[in-house]
Design a protein around this motif. Sequence first.
Motif, PDB file in Angstrom:
ATOM      1  N   LEU A 212       0.833  -1.201   0.000  1.00  0.00           N
ATOM      2  CA  LEU A 212       0.000   0.000   0.000  1.00  0.00           C
ATOM      3  C   LEU A 212       0.872   1.257   0.000  1.00  0.00           C
ATOM      4  O   LEU A 212       0.612   2.222  -0.728  1.00  0.00           O
ATOM      5  CB  LEU A 212      -0.924   0.011   1.220  1.00  0.00           C
ATOM      6  CG  LEU A 212      -1.904  -1.157   1.342  1.00  0.00           C
ATOM      7  CD1 LEU A 212      -2.659  -1.091   2.666  1.00  0.00           C
ATOM      8  CD2 LEU A 212      -2.885  -1.160   0.181  1.00  0.00           C
ATOM      9  N   LEU A 213       1.919   1.236   0.813  1.00  0.00           N
ATOM     10  CA  LEU A 213       2.809   2.398   0.874  1.00  0.00           C
ATOM     11  C   LEU A 213       3.555   2.588  -0.446  1.00  0.00           C
ATOM     12  O   LEU A 213       3.793   3.717  -0.880  1.00  0.00           O
ATOM     13  CB  LEU A 213       3.794   2.251   2.045  1.00  0.00           C
ATOM     14  CG  LEU A 213       3.166   2.387   3.432  1.00  0.00           C
ATOM     15  CD1 LEU A 213       4.174   2.022   4.517  1.00  0.00           C
ATOM     16  CD2 LEU A 213       2.642   3.803   3.674  1.00  0.00           C
ATOM     17  N   ASP A 214       3.910   1.482  -1.078  1.00  0.00           N
ATOM     18  CA  ASP A 214       4.536   1.583  -2.408  1.00  0.00           C
ATOM     19  C   ASP A 214       3.614   2.332  -3.361  1.00  0.00           C
ATOM     20  O   ASP A 214       4.049   3.219  -4.109  1.00  0.00           O
ATOM     21  CB  ASP A 214       4.797   0.185  -2.982  1.00  0.00           C
ATOM     22  CG  ASP A 214       6.121  -0.395  -2.496  1.00  0.00           C
ATOM     23  OD1 ASP A 214       6.891   0.341  -1.857  1.00  0.00           O
ATOM     24  OD2 ASP A 214       6.362  -1.591  -2.755  1.00  0.00           O
TER      25      ASP A 214
ATOM     26  N   ARG B 195      17.082  13.260  -6.708  1.00  0.00           N
ATOM     27  CA  ARG B 195      18.305  13.103  -5.921  1.00  0.00           C
ATOM     28  C   ARG B 195      18.791  11.655  -6.002  1.00  0.00           C
ATOM     29  O   ARG B 195      18.037  10.724  -5.698  1.00  0.00           O
ATOM     30  CB  ARG B 195      18.028  13.480  -4.463  1.00  0.00           C
ATOM     31  CG  ARG B 195      19.255  13.471  -3.580  1.00  0.00           C
ATOM     32  CD  ARG B 195      18.899  13.873  -2.156  1.00  0.00           C
ATOM     33  NE  ARG B 195      20.031  13.695  -1.278  1.00  0.00           N
ATOM     34  CZ  ARG B 195      19.945  13.650   0.050  1.00  0.00           C
ATOM     35  NH1 ARG B 195      18.764  13.789   0.630  1.00  0.00           N
ATOM     36  NH2 ARG B 195      21.019  13.479   0.784  1.00  0.00           N
ATOM     37  N   MET B 196      20.030  11.487  -6.411  1.00  0.00           N
ATOM     38  CA  MET B 196      20.566  10.144  -6.600  1.00  0.00           C
ATOM     39  C   MET B 196      21.361   9.710  -5.361  1.00  0.00           C
ATOM     40  O   MET B 196      22.177  10.470  -4.834  1.00  0.00           O
ATOM     41  CB  MET B 196      21.476  10.103  -7.832  1.00  0.00           C
ATOM     42  CG  MET B 196      20.806  10.578  -9.115  1.00  0.00           C
ATOM     43  SD  MET B 196      19.416   9.529  -9.594  1.00  0.00           S
ATOM     44  CE  MET B 196      20.302   8.161 -10.319  1.00  0.00           C
ATOM     45  N   ILE B 197      21.094   8.519  -4.914  1.00  0.00           N
ATOM     46  CA  ILE B 197      21.835   7.927  -3.801  1.00  0.00           C
ATOM     47  C   ILE B 197      22.378   6.589  -4.300  1.00  0.00           C
ATOM     48  O   ILE B 197      21.592   5.720  -4.701  1.00  0.00           O
ATOM     49  CB  ILE B 197      20.920   7.677  -2.584  1.00  0.00           C
ATOM     50  CG1 ILE B 197      20.297   8.980  -2.091  1.00  0.00           C
ATOM     51  CG2 ILE B 197      21.667   6.954  -1.474  1.00  0.00           C
ATOM     52  CD1 ILE B 197      21.199   9.871  -1.294  1.00  0.00           C
TER      53      ILE B 197
ATOM     54  N   ARG C 201       8.731  15.229  -2.949  1.00  0.00           N
ATOM     55  CA  ARG C 201       8.616  14.125  -3.915  1.00  0.00           C
ATOM     56  C   ARG C 201       9.449  14.421  -5.153  1.00  0.00           C
ATOM     57  O   ARG C 201      10.098  13.538  -5.712  1.00  0.00           O
ATOM     58  CB  ARG C 201       7.150  13.951  -4.308  1.00  0.00           C
ATOM     59  CG  ARG C 201       6.407  13.104  -3.318  1.00  0.00           C
ATOM     60  CD  ARG C 201       5.613  12.036  -3.958  1.00  0.00           C
ATOM     61  NE  ARG C 201       5.165  12.350  -5.293  1.00  0.00           N
ATOM     62  CZ  ARG C 201       4.782  11.435  -6.159  1.00  0.00           C
ATOM     63  NH1 ARG C 201       4.824  10.183  -5.819  1.00  0.00           N
ATOM     64  NH2 ARG C 201       4.358  11.777  -7.344  1.00  0.00           N
ATOM     65  N   ARG C 202       9.403  15.669  -5.602  1.00  0.00           N
ATOM     66  CA  ARG C 202      10.162  16.021  -6.802  1.00  0.00           C
ATOM     67  C   ARG C 202      11.653  15.807  -6.556  1.00  0.00           C
ATOM     68  O   ARG C 202      12.364  15.245  -7.367  1.00  0.00           O
ATOM     69  CB  ARG C 202       9.870  17.478  -7.167  1.00  0.00           C
ATOM     70  CG  ARG C 202      10.266  17.842  -8.582  1.00  0.00           C
ATOM     71  CD  ARG C 202       9.708  19.185  -8.952  1.00  0.00           C
ATOM     72  NE  ARG C 202      10.336  20.256  -8.183  1.00  0.00           N
ATOM     73  CZ  ARG C 202       9.795  21.451  -7.990  1.00  0.00           C
ATOM     74  NH1 ARG C 202       8.619  21.727  -8.491  1.00  0.00           N
ATOM     75  NH2 ARG C 202      10.414  22.370  -7.290  1.00  0.00           N
TER      76      ARG C 202
ATOM     77  N   GLU D 148      13.305   5.546  -4.952  1.00  0.00           N
ATOM     78  CA  GLU D 148      13.271   4.105  -5.169  1.00  0.00           C
ATOM     79  C   GLU D 148      13.706   3.322  -3.936  1.00  0.00           C
ATOM     80  O   GLU D 148      13.503   2.115  -3.859  1.00  0.00           O
ATOM     81  CB  GLU D 148      14.152   3.727  -6.363  1.00  0.00           C
ATOM     82  CG  GLU D 148      13.531   4.133  -7.699  1.00  0.00           C
ATOM     83  CD  GLU D 148      14.356   3.648  -8.879  1.00  0.00           C
ATOM     84  OE1 GLU D 148      15.313   2.866  -8.672  1.00  0.00           O
ATOM     85  OE2 GLU D 148      14.038   4.074 -10.001  1.00  0.00           O
ATOM     86  N   LEU D 149      14.329   4.022  -3.000  1.00  0.00           N
ATOM     87  CA  LEU D 149      14.666   3.349  -1.738  1.00  0.00           C
ATOM     88  C   LEU D 149      13.403   3.282  -0.889  1.00  0.00           C
ATOM     89  O   LEU D 149      12.745   4.295  -0.647  1.00  0.00           O
ATOM     90  CB  LEU D 149      15.758   4.122  -0.991  1.00  0.00           C
ATOM     91  CG  LEU D 149      17.084   4.294  -1.741  1.00  0.00           C
ATOM     92  CD1 LEU D 149      18.082   5.069  -0.888  1.00  0.00           C
ATOM     93  CD2 LEU D 149      17.671   2.943  -2.106  1.00  0.00           C
ATOM     94  N   GLN D 150      13.086   2.093  -0.453  1.00  0.00           N
ATOM     95  CA  GLN D 150      11.797   1.910   0.215  1.00  0.00           C
ATOM     96  C   GLN D 150      11.650   2.800   1.451  1.00  0.00           C
ATOM     97  O   GLN D 150      10.567   3.328   1.716  1.00  0.00           O
ATOM     98  CB  GLN D 150      11.623   0.451   0.603  1.00  0.00           C
ATOM     99  CG  GLN D 150      10.191   0.123   0.965  1.00  0.00           C
ATOM    100  CD  GLN D 150      10.015  -1.335   1.303  1.00  0.00           C
ATOM    101  OE1 GLN D 150      10.590  -1.823   2.266  1.00  0.00           O
ATOM    102  NE2 GLN D 150       9.232  -2.030   0.504  1.00  0.00           N
ATOM    103  N   ALA D 151      12.743   2.966   2.185  1.00  0.00           N
ATOM    104  CA  ALA D 151      12.646   3.771   3.409  1.00  0.00           C
ATOM    105  C   ALA D 151      12.210   5.197   3.082  1.00  0.00           C
ATOM    106  O   ALA D 151      11.369   5.777   3.778  1.00  0.00           O
ATOM    107  CB  ALA D 151      13.985   3.782   4.135  1.00  0.00           C
TER     108      ALA D 151
END
Lengths: 362, 260
Positions: free
Chosen positions: A349-351, B137-139, B131-132, B146-149
Motif C-alpha cells: 500500500l505504501l509503495d 536526488r541520486m543515492i 517528492r520532486r 526508489e529506496l523503500q525507506a
Amino acid sequence: MIRSTVEDEVARILDGLPPGAGARQAFAALGEARLFAPHYPEEYGGRGGTLADYAAVADALGDRGFADEVHLVTVQGVGCAVLYFGTEQQRRRWLPGIASGRTLASLLLSEVDAGSDAAAITTSAREGAAGWILNGRKCWSLHADWSSIGLCSARTSKGPNRYSGITLFVVDLTSPGITVAERPRLLGEPYFTVSFDEVAVPDDAMVGPLGGGFRVLTSAAGYERAGLDYLSRGRVWLRAAEETLVAFPQLCDERRRAGLVRLEYGLQAAHELADATIAGADDFEFDYVSSAYSKYTCGEAAQAVARWVAEELLPEPVVQTRGDLVRRLRAAVAEGPELSISGNAVDLLLDTISLDPSLGEV
Amino acid sequence: MSSLIVAPPVAVSFTDWAEALSSRAAAGEPVKCLLSARRLLDIFGPDALPALPVGKPGQWSDARWLLHASAEESEGSDGTSTWFLSLGPGREFEGSVTLTSKQAESIADRELLALASVAVGTAQRAMVLARRRAGKRMISGRPLIELQAAGHRLARVAALITQARAYLRALCRDEDAGIGAGYRAAAGAAAAAEAAFACAQALVQIYGAAGTSDAEPAAAFAACQAAASAAGAPARLWLHAGSRRPLRPTTNARSQAVAT
C-alpha cells in the motif's frame, strides 16, 4: 436509492433481531428484505442499488459486531466476480442464494508460500473427463466452515508470464475430495485450510476466461482494499474502550480523553477516505491509489485503537474486575496486528501511495 | 483607499472558503487577508461586508488595509464576549457585536478549521517539493524515491495530509449544514498541524543539506512550521478536544454480540 433509506431499513432489521441472534441469522434477515446485496440487480435478489448502499449494510453489520468480513467476501469478493465475469447461467445459479444471505462463500486464494503474492500459487487444475480436476491447499480463510461455496484460484497452464495461466472456479465445498480443516490461532478466531484432492468440477464452474483469472482476482479483492471491514472493527473496539472509561471514571483523566478523541479522529478520517473510494468506484473497479490510501488509513486507525487499549486500559488492575470488558478489549489486542497483513500488505500500500500522481511529478 | 479582492466571494460556503485557503497555501500564495476576511465575517456576519472591499485580481499587494482590520474581544462578567471591529491603526472602532459563550466558541472552532486548512495546503506544497526532489536526488546511483525507506516515509506523510484534508472537508460540510464542528475542530487542527510538522521534517530529510540552504525548501519548511504552529501546540489541541468531547455510554447493546 438513497443511502440513508437503506441505513434506516437495515438498522430496523438488525435491531429487531431476537436477543442472542448470530451473524447468520442477521444475514438471512437482510436477505429476506433484499438487503444482503442491495446493489445486485433485482433479477438476482438485490434491489438494483449502488455500492454506497452495500457499504451502508457492511457498516451496520460491523458496528453491531456481526462478521462483516463474511458479508464482504461473500457478496463482493465471490458474488461480484460471478456478477461481472460469470455467465448468465452462473449468475442465475449462484447469485440469488448469495443475495438471500443463506449461501455464504469463501475466497480461496492464499496458499502457504503465496500469501500476498496471488500469482505464486501451486494449486492446479487439469482437464478431466467432464471438466476439471483440482489439487492443492488453500490457507487462512476465516469462517470457511460457514461457506457452502468458494472461489478458488488454480493454475491451469504455464503462461508467458506468471500472471497468466491462472483460472478461477466456483467450487461446491461439499464436493468429494474437499476437506475443510480448522487451524486454531493463539489470537483471534480460527483460520481454515481448504484442501483439494482430485476434486472434479464441471466446465461451467469456471468464472472468467481460461488462464485469465488473475485479472478477475484483482477485481474480486478490490473492494476489500477500501478497508471498511477494518473500520468497523476499530469502531467496535473504540466503543469498548470508551465504555471502560465510563465504567472506571478514575481512569478517565485528560490524557486518556485526548487519546480517545485522537483515535476517533483516525477512524473518522479513514472513513471519509473509504467513502470517497467507494463513491469513485466504477461498479467492480476501484481506483488503486485511492484504495491504497483508504485501506492503509483504515488499517492504521483500527490498529491504533488496539494498541491504545493494550497500553492504556488492559494493564490497569481495576479493569480486570470487569470480565465482559476485558474479553472485548482482549479481542481488539488479538485481532489488531492482523490488520496490517490481511488483504494487502501495508508495504504494498505504501509503495502505491509513494507513487501517487496527484502529489506531483517525481 | 487600497482595495483587495476577497476571494472567493463572501457569499460562498464555508467549505469553499476552506478550500480556497488550502489551495492558496498549496500554491505558496499569502493567506492572511483571506483568513482575516473569514474571521471578520464569522464574528460580525453580513455587517462586516462593508469592511471587506472588493478589488481586482492581482491586487493582493495592496491588501495591507485589511491586514489591519481585526477583531478585539472583551469578556463580560455574564459569560458573553463583546467584539469590536477595528479597521486599522488610528481608525475609530466602527462596530461591535456581543456574543454568547457558545457563539464565541463556535467562531473559535471555525477559526481552527480555517487555520487547519492552511496547514494542510502548506504541507501539501512541501510534499510536492519533497517528492520532486526524491525523484531527482541520486543515492548510490538510484533515485532516492526508489529506496523503500524514503518512499514509505513520504507515503506515510502523504497519508497524514490526505486524512487531515478529508476530515476537515467533512467538518466544513457539517458547518455549512448547520452542524457545528464542536470539539472535532480542535481535533482536525491538531491532526493538520501534526501532518504539517511531519511534512516539514520529511522535506528536509529528503533534500539533505540543501533542505536548509536552498531557498525553496527552506521557505517551505518555515511555512510548514509556521502553519503548524498557528493554532497552538497540537498536544494542547488534542487535550482541548478531549475535554470538550462528551463521554458516551454504549448506544448499541448488540456491539457486544459475538459473531456465531
